[in-house]
Design an enzyme around this catalytic site. Structure first.
Site, short mmCIF file in Angstrom:
data_model
loop_
_atom_site.label_atom_id
_atom_site.label_comp_id
_atom_site.label_asym_id
_atom_site.label_seq_id
_atom_site.Cartn_x
_atom_site.Cartn_y
_atom_site.Cartn_z
N LYS A 24 34.76 -28.67 46.95
CA LYS A 24 33.51 -28.93 46.24
C LYS A 24 33.48 -28.15 44.92
CE LYS A 24 29.88 -26.53 47.05
NZ LYS A 24 28.68 -25.87 47.60
N ARG A 29 33.42 -28.48 39.07
CA ARG A 29 33.90 -27.88 37.82
C ARG A 29 34.67 -28.92 37.00
NH1 ARG A 29 32.95 -23.84 41.12
NH2 ARG A 29 32.66 -21.69 40.37
N GLY A 97 23.89 -26.42 44.29
CA GLY A 97 23.77 -25.26 43.42
C GLY A 97 24.67 -25.36 42.20
N ARG A 125 15.99 -21.76 45.40
CA ARG A 125 17.15 -20.92 45.06
C ARG A 125 17.01 -20.33 43.65
NH1 ARG A 125 22.59 -23.89 46.92
NH2 ARG A 125 23.41 -21.83 46.36
N GLN A 185 27.54 -18.35 39.84
CA GLN A 185 27.51 -19.68 39.22
C GLN A 185 26.90 -19.64 37.83
OE1 GLN A 185 25.53 -22.25 42.01
NE2 GLN A 185 27.29 -22.37 43.38
N ASP A 328 31.28 -17.28 51.84
CA ASP A 328 31.07 -18.54 52.55
C ASP A 328 31.65 -18.49 53.96
OD1 ASP A 328 29.64 -19.83 50.61
OD2 ASP A 328 31.29 -21.06 49.87
N ARG A 400 26.79 -24.99 56.28
CA ARG A 400 27.72 -23.98 56.79
C ARG A 400 27.25 -23.37 58.11
NH1 ARG A 400 31.65 -24.49 53.71
NH2 ARG A 400 31.48 -24.65 51.44
#
Length: 438
Positions: A24, A29, A97, A125, A185, A328, A400
């Site tokens: 992802k 990107r 995100g 967020r 990010q 993660d 997750r």
């Protein structure tokens, strides 16, 4: 997909060879870099999930020509050399995100006026650091609900209505200061849109944390596309007139997804090989393989991928590990911690409280509900060995949490995952694949 998924308990060690979707992080990107390139750019091995589809739909809404071939896992984007075709548009980033931060940065440095909408989850967020920076360089941000959060209306700094004087650069790079303690990010977003800043870019990091695995992915992808990012442990610099010079991207398999299958091998004493994962993959979650090795697993690189073999009878060792740089996988380690022979202590993960859910609290809450003793700290968690009890695992709309805690059910009868469809965010057929393997 059903509203709940009961995990099948395994009666023997796993013996799995699997393929996982594309990364992802690299997919999103590459999509942004393609849009900012000059000409046609092809991506192969693309992840198709809720997050990447929101990114793709946003590019289409902004007027980019995008050719999508899901069966072949390819996307072709016609880049516009740092310009956005439509000068007014509405986009929806969903719960992504990366899409939220990357596209906000691009629109903030544009010459258009846009509305950025988001899911209820994404509205919670953190975005304030990026909004503050964009406002500081002349973009106009209008909050449509809660200040510092999406949704917003944004008028790019190159728009005549903005507060930025584009002529007064004095030949110097644009000077920015940024705190990345809540999300790296923000920094990746600015580095990725650096070809839009012809005067060059100099970013001073004000937080204690100045680097991270996802920033290194960004820097590597930029370097591969001909844009060098200089880093002196506190500052990031991009030279003037940066231009992306790449027309093809091969997306790596998602190592984050691969780790769930490696963890299954670890707790069952079996083996799992994930195709096309190699030790030179650039993703930070490769560090989880080192953790598994320290816990007693054997990690072997083969021609067709990396294989993990768990210790006999799944006798994993406990461990104390700083997971700040590959957080993660904190949920994955938490889910297999009850099956270790001593405590598991995971540190420096306070920032995951601001992700899709408060992940640190979620792991403590769900393990405690299953009868496992945990000690939750502001920035860490300690998990003691134990036998999980049957029951329903709440997933908090977090992919997750769902994928990690399914691991409990491979060794315990009666583990039920609530709302398994939240995995659409990154790995939409995860539970279908688990069914086939089981």
């Amino acid at each position: 997909m059903k509203e709940q998924y009961e995990v099948k308990r395994l009666d023997k060690p796993v013996d799995w060879t699997v393929e996982v979707p594309g990364s992802k992080s690299m997919t999103n990107r590459a999509l942004l870099m393609a849009a900012l390139s000059d000409g046609q750019v092809k991506l192969e091995g693309v992840l198709f999930s809720d997050d990447s589809r929101h990114f793709l739909e946003s590019l289409v809404s902004l007027g980019f020509t995008v050719d999508i071939n899901e069966p072949e896992k390819t996307v072709t984007v016609l880049g516009c050399g740092g310009n956005i075709p439509k000068k007014q548009a509405v986009i929806n980033v969903g719960s992504a995100g990366t899409a939220a931060r990357f596209l906000t940065a691009m629109l903030g440095f544009s010459d258009g006026e846009y509305t950025i909408e988001a899911s209820e989850q994404m509205k919670k967020r953190p975005m304030q650091e990026l909004f503050t920076l964009l406002t500081g360089v002349g973009a106009k941000i209008t909050y449509l609900e809660m200040e510092g959060h999406l949704p917003v209306q944004i008028c790019g700094r190159r728009n005549p209505k903005a507060d930025s004087d584009q002529t007064q650069t004095d030949g110097k790079p644009l000077q920015l200061s940024l705190d990345i303690s809540k999300s790296t990010q923000f920094l990746s977003a600015l580095l990725l849109i650096s070809p839009m800043i012809q005067q060059g870019l100099d970013i001073h990091i004000t937080s204690e944390k100045t680097d991270g695995s996802y920033i290194r992915i960004t820097r590597k992808m930029l370097a591969d596309a001909g844009v060098e990012v200089k880093y002196d442990r506190k500052n990031y610099r991009v030279a003037p007139k940066a231009v992306y010079q790449k027309n093809h991207y091969q997306i790596e398999p998602d190592v984050s997804a691969a780790c769930y299958f490696y963890a299954a091998a670890a707790i069952t004493g079996g083996r799992a090989l994930v195709g096309h994962v190699q030790k030179d993959n650039s993703q930070g979650d490769m560090k989880f393989l080192d953790v598994l090795a320290q816990m007693g697993c054997t990690v072997t690189e083969k021609a067709d991928g990396i294989e993990v073999a768990g210790p006999a009878e799944g006798a994993l060792k406990g461990i104390s590990v700083d997971m700040n740089d590959f957080s993660d996988q904190a949920l994955t380690l938490a889910a297999i911690a009850p099956f270790c022979n001593s405590d598991v202590h995971i540190t420096h993960i306070g920032h995951i409280r601001g992700q899709e859910c408060d992940r640190l609290h979620a792991m403590a809450e769900e393990l405690t509900k299953r009868g496992i003793t945990c000690t939750e700290e502001p920035d860490a968690i300690t998990i003691k060995p134990g036998i999980p009890s049957p029951g329903i695992v709440s997933t908090y709309e977090d992919h997750r949490v769902a994928m990690s805690f399914a691991l409990l059910g491979l060794k315990t009868d009666g583990i039920i995952i609530d709302n398994p469809s939240c995995c659409r965010k990154t790995f939409e057929n995860y539970f279908d694949l688990l069914d086939k393997l089981s």
